[in-house]
Design a protein around this motif. Structure first.
Motif, PDB file in Angstrom:
ATOM      1  N   LEU A 271       0.845  -1.198   0.000  1.00  0.00           N
ATOM      2  CA  LEU A 271       0.000   0.000   0.000  1.00  0.00           C
ATOM      3  C   LEU A 271       0.878   1.245   0.000  1.00  0.00           C
ATOM      4  CD1 LEU A 271      -2.642  -1.023   2.696  1.00  0.00           C
ATOM      5  CD2 LEU A 271      -2.854  -1.173   0.198  1.00  0.00           C
ATOM      6  N   PRO A 272       0.518   2.265  -0.747  1.00  0.00           N
ATOM      7  CA  PRO A 272       1.335   3.487  -0.792  1.00  0.00           C
ATOM      8  C   PRO A 272       1.378   4.187   0.566  1.00  0.00           C
ATOM      9  CG  PRO A 272      -0.784   3.865  -1.872  1.00  0.00           C
ATOM     10  CD  PRO A 272      -0.690   2.384  -1.608  1.00  0.00           C
ATOM     11  N   GLY A 273       2.585   4.568   0.984  1.00  0.00           N
ATOM     12  CA  GLY A 273       2.724   5.319   2.225  1.00  0.00           C
ATOM     13  C   GLY A 273       2.527   4.507   3.484  1.00  0.00           C
ATOM     14  N   VAL A 274       2.548   3.173   3.377  1.00  0.00           N
ATOM     15  CA  VAL A 274       2.297   2.322   4.544  1.00  0.00           C
ATOM     16  C   VAL A 274       3.473   1.361   4.744  1.00  0.00           C
ATOM     17  CG1 VAL A 274       0.776   0.646   5.646  1.00  0.00           C
ATOM     18  CG2 VAL A 274      -0.190   2.437   4.167  1.00  0.00           C
ATOM     19  N   TYR A 275       4.058   1.407   5.939  1.00  0.00           N
ATOM     20  CA  TYR A 275       5.093   0.469   6.340  1.00  0.00           C
ATOM     21  C   TYR A 275       4.496  -0.516   7.342  1.00  0.00           C
ATOM     22  CZ  TYR A 275       8.444   4.064   4.703  1.00  0.00           C
ATOM     23  OH  TYR A 275       9.154   4.980   3.969  1.00  0.00           O
ATOM     24  N   ALA A 276       5.169  -1.660   7.525  1.00  0.00           N
ATOM     25  CA  ALA A 276       4.804  -2.581   8.599  1.00  0.00           C
ATOM     26  C   ALA A 276       6.082  -3.106   9.227  1.00  0.00           C
ATOM     27  CB  ALA A 276       3.952  -3.736   8.084  1.00  0.00           C
ATOM     28  N   ILE A 277       6.085  -3.187  10.558  1.00  0.00           N
ATOM     29  CA  ILE A 277       7.289  -3.610  11.285  1.00  0.00           C
ATOM     30  C   ILE A 277       6.900  -4.470  12.478  1.00  0.00           C
ATOM     31  CG2 ILE A 277       8.666  -1.608  10.604  1.00  0.00           C
ATOM     32  CD1 ILE A 277       8.060  -0.303  13.270  1.00  0.00           C
ATOM     33  N   GLY A 278       7.879  -5.240  12.962  1.00  0.00           N
ATOM     34  CA  GLY A 278       7.672  -6.024  14.173  1.00  0.00           C
ATOM     35  C   GLY A 278       7.030  -7.374  13.914  1.00  0.00           C
ATOM     36  N   ASP A 279       6.344  -7.883  14.937  1.00  0.00           N
ATOM     37  CA  ASP A 279       5.796  -9.241  14.891  1.00  0.00           C
ATOM     38  C   ASP A 279       4.832  -9.473  13.742  1.00  0.00           C
ATOM     39  OD1 ASP A 279       7.196  -9.468  17.244  1.00  0.00           O
ATOM     40  OD2 ASP A 279       5.466  -9.934  18.504  1.00  0.00           O
ATOM     41  N   CYS A 280       4.191  -8.431  13.247  1.00  0.00           N
ATOM     42  CA  CYS A 280       3.157  -8.606  12.213  1.00  0.00           C
ATOM     43  C   CYS A 280       3.713  -8.548  10.800  1.00  0.00           C
ATOM     44  CB  CYS A 280       2.061  -7.551  12.371  1.00  0.00           C
ATOM     45  SG  CYS A 280       2.601  -5.853  12.022  1.00  0.00           S
ATOM     46  N   ALA A 281       5.005  -8.241  10.628  1.00  0.00           N
ATOM     47  CA  ALA A 281       5.577  -8.008   9.301  1.00  0.00           C
ATOM     48  C   ALA A 281       6.287  -9.253   8.784  1.00  0.00           C
ATOM     49  CB  ALA A 281       6.550  -6.833   9.351  1.00  0.00           C
ATOM     50  N   ALA A 282       5.879  -9.722   7.613  1.00  0.00           N
ATOM     51  CA  ALA A 282       6.540 -10.844   6.951  1.00  0.00           C
ATOM     52  C   ALA A 282       7.549 -10.264   5.966  1.00  0.00           C
ATOM     53  CB  ALA A 282       5.513 -11.715   6.231  1.00  0.00           C
ATOM     54  N   HIS A 283       8.812 -10.486   6.237  1.00  0.00           N
ATOM     55  CA  HIS A 283       9.867  -9.800   5.490  1.00  0.00           C
ATOM     56  C   HIS A 283      10.887 -10.783   4.927  1.00  0.00           C
ATOM     57  CE1 HIS A 283      11.565 -10.464   9.495  1.00  0.00           C
ATOM     58  NE2 HIS A 283      12.752 -10.450   8.909  1.00  0.00           N
ATOM     59  N   PRO A 284      11.565 -10.427   3.843  1.00  0.00           N
ATOM     60  CA  PRO A 284      12.649 -11.276   3.343  1.00  0.00           C
ATOM     61  C   PRO A 284      13.851 -11.145   4.271  1.00  0.00           C
ATOM     62  CG  PRO A 284      12.495  -9.270   2.027  1.00  0.00           C
ATOM     63  CD  PRO A 284      11.342  -9.244   2.987  1.00  0.00           C
ATOM     64  N   ASN A 285      14.298 -12.272   4.825  1.00  0.00           N
ATOM     65  CA  ASN A 285      15.371 -12.216   5.813  1.00  0.00           C
ATOM     66  C   ASN A 285      16.632 -12.878   5.274  1.00  0.00           C
ATOM     67  OD1 ASN A 285      17.014 -13.125   8.276  1.00  0.00           O
ATOM     68  ND2 ASN A 285      15.454 -11.800   9.195  1.00  0.00           N
ATOM     69  N   PRO A 286      17.752 -12.135   5.236  1.00  0.00           N
ATOM     70  CA  PRO A 286      18.987 -12.700   4.691  1.00  0.00           C
ATOM     71  C   PRO A 286      19.516 -13.885   5.484  1.00  0.00           C
ATOM     72  CG  PRO A 286      19.403 -10.564   5.735  1.00  0.00           C
ATOM     73  CD  PRO A 286      17.919 -10.729   5.649  1.00  0.00           C
ATOM     74  N   TYR A 287      19.129 -13.995   6.753  1.00  0.00           N
ATOM     75  CA  TYR A 287      19.600 -15.107   7.579  1.00  0.00           C
ATOM     76  C   TYR A 287      18.674 -16.321   7.492  1.00  0.00           C
ATOM     77  CZ  TYR A 287      23.010 -11.810   9.115  1.00  0.00           C
ATOM     78  OH  TYR A 287      24.049 -10.900   9.127  1.00  0.00           O
ATOM     79  N   ALA A 288      17.668 -16.213   6.633  1.00  0.00           N
ATOM     80  CA  ALA A 288      16.801 -17.346   6.302  1.00  0.00           C
ATOM     81  C   ALA A 288      16.902 -17.614   4.806  1.00  0.00           C
ATOM     82  CB  ALA A 288      15.364 -17.056   6.702  1.00  0.00           C
ATOM     83  N   ASP A 289      18.097 -17.330   4.251  1.00  0.00           N
ATOM     84  CA  ASP A 289      18.349 -17.497   2.806  1.00  0.00           C
ATOM     85  C   ASP A 289      17.366 -16.703   1.963  1.00  0.00           C
ATOM     86  OD1 ASP A 289      20.525 -19.160   3.262  1.00  0.00           O
ATOM     87  OD2 ASP A 289      19.344 -20.997   3.149  1.00  0.00           O
ATOM     88  N   GLY A 290      16.958 -15.550   2.477  1.00  0.00           N
ATOM     89  CA  GLY A 290      16.071 -14.671   1.722  1.00  0.00           C
ATOM     90  C   GLY A 290      14.613 -15.045   1.784  1.00  0.00           C
ATOM     91  N   ALA A 291      14.265 -16.103   2.511  1.00  0.00           N
ATOM     92  CA  ALA A 291      12.860 -16.501   2.633  1.00  0.00           C
ATOM     93  C   ALA A 291      12.077 -15.424   3.372  1.00  0.00           C
ATOM     94  CB  ALA A 291      12.748 -17.827   3.371  1.00  0.00           C
ATOM     95  N   THR A 292      10.787 -15.322   3.067  1.00  0.00           N
ATOM     96  CA  THR A 292       9.914 -14.363   3.738  1.00  0.00           C
ATOM     97  C   THR A 292       9.407 -14.993   5.032  1.00  0.00           C
ATOM     98  OG1 THR A 292       9.233 -13.334   1.653  1.00  0.00           O
ATOM     99  CG2 THR A 292       7.783 -13.027   3.555  1.00  0.00           C
ATOM    100  N   ILE A 293       9.747 -14.355   6.159  1.00  0.00           N
ATOM    101  CA  ILE A 293       9.406 -14.907   7.469  1.00  0.00           C
ATOM    102  C   ILE A 293       8.916 -13.790   8.384  1.00  0.00           C
ATOM    103  CG2 ILE A 293      11.117 -16.754   7.254  1.00  0.00           C
ATOM    104  CD1 ILE A 293      12.887 -15.145   9.213  1.00  0.00           C
TER     105      ILE A 293
END
Length: 414
Positions: A271-293
């Motif tokens: 969504l434009p202008g909307v970020y999400a962070i913390g427990d609710c955010a599914a993000h690509p993590n380099p320490y999970a081989d780039g998987a979205t977690i």
């Protein structure tokens, strides 16, 4: 519309509070508000199942900042307010009371709600979760009349609660559906160690056990009935079975989601202008081989808040933080660095019988994580090995007499 803010933060936990704090530290001069559905100002969540439940820390001591801090920095706290709808086109949110607030940028930091039991009896008095201050306060108020406690779930929350309640002299039984505790986050050596530690203190550990329902008497929990038909009498039930990300308004507004709001490396949602962070955010993590977690940790909340504050203030940098976690149970301090999920080899460093040891996790020959029990040096020095995805001599890795910092320069490190 009752008010418009340049930055509106949904959620008053670690992630939301840190985002507001960092924006001010980075010189952001626009208007900021934190909308939180709890009536309390931002406070730390990890102590809830540890020091706060145990009574070792008062609520004032787990506040993220003293109450005057927020007004002194022109950060509005709109507490006891739940956001029920988001209009990403109009850049507004609607509160449960019908008020509408406008925003220039929205930071969604709502975390999640404790996953509740769904079996019969889940709503009886004496059935609890551990997610916020009110949850724990209700438990503490009931404890004087409690002798037997059933803890459902063998993750960190369940184990920490079991440790505290055992120290209170309660008779505790812990029920886990899998064949070991911590099965989702650690290897077998760590699981068996913690099972033994809890059993040695009188906690009944029941593995491969499924709850059928909660029996009640006079409207209050009186027993847990297992799928096997066995009944375990109890006066209190604590469910530590995970969280459900609090993302419904964003999903209804069209945000991409899959076990959390999907964000990019800068924590931007679809969504434009909307970020999400913390427990609710599914993000690509380099320490999970780039998987979205999703990561449920203070580290992740704070580091993603940093990413967003930098992005908003014109100094973007992608999320690239080493994950870390901790758990305190009895006199045992567990510190974890990295993500062990998907490991194909575990190396034990030291003897668990000494109650000071580490477990190194490898994937494809590279170190991906450490679990360190009363082993602070391994935790501190192991970070570099995780960060560098190091390959090391396994015999030296298994030798607790060899400092991990020596392995960081090992000639086998590839």
């Amino acid at each position: 519309m009752s008010r418009r803010y340049d930055v509106l933060i949904a959620g008053g936990g670690h992630a939301g509070a840190q985002a507001a704090l960092l924006l001010r530290q980075r010189g952001f001069a626009g208007t900021i508000a934190i909308v939180g559905d709890e009536i309390d100002p931002p406070y730390e969540r990890p102590p809830l199942s540890k020091d706060y439940l145990a009574g070792d820390k008062s609520f004032d001591r787990i506040l993220i900042r003293p109450v005057p801090f927020w007004s002194d920095r022109d950060i509005d706290l709109r507490l006891g307010c739940r956001i029920t709808a988001v209009d990403a086109d109009q850049r507004t949110v609607t509160l449960q009371d019908g008020n509408v607030i406008g925003y220039g940028t929205l930071i969604w930091a709502t975390g999640g709600a404790a996953r509740r039991l769904t079996c019969a009896g889940h709503d009886l008095k004496g059935v609890h979760a551990v997610r916020n201050r009110a949850d724990v306060d209700r438990m503490v108020a009931e404890l004087p009349g409690v002798t037997r406690v059933a803890v459902i779930g063998g993750g960190y929350i369940g184990l920490e609660a079991a440790a505290v309640l055992t120290k209170f002299g309660k008779q505790v039984v812990l029920l886990e559906t899998q064949d070991r505790v911590l099965a989702r986050v650690a290897g077998e050596a760590l699981s068996r160690f913690y099972e033994a530690e809890h059993r040695a203190r009188g906690v009944g550990i029941r593995l491969s056990t499924t709850v059928a329902c909660i029996d009640g008497r006079d409207g209050a929990a009186s027993a847990v009935r297992l799928a096997s038909g066995e009944t375990l009498p109890c006066d209190m039930v604590i469910a530590g079975i995970g969280i459900v990300p609090a993302i419904d308004p964003l999903v209804a507004a069209g945000a991409a989601a899959d076990n959390g709001v999907i964000v990019d490396a800068h924590c931007r949602t679809s969504l434009p202008g909307v970020y999400a962070i913390g427990d609710c955010a599914a993000h690509p993590n380099p320490y999970a081989d780039g998987a979205t977690i999703r990561l449920e940790s203070v580290q992740n909340a704070n580091d993603q808040a940093t990413v967003v504050a930098r992005d908003i203030t014109g100094a973007p940098a992608p999320y690239d933080a080493v994950p870390w976690f901790w758990s305190n149970q009895y006199d045992l301090k567990l510190q974890t660095v990295g993500l062990s999920a998907g490991f194909d080899r575990a190396i034990l460093r030291g003897d668990p019988a000494t109650r000071s040891f580490s477990v190194a996790y490898l994937r494809d020959g590279r170190i991906v994580a450490f679990d360190c029990v009363n082993a602070v040096k391994d935790y501190v020095q192991g970070r570099a090995l995780v960060q560098g995805r190091a390959t090391v001599d396994l015999d030296r890795l298994a030798d607790p007499a060899v400092p991990l910092k020596m392995l960081a320069a090992d000639p086998t490190d590839g």
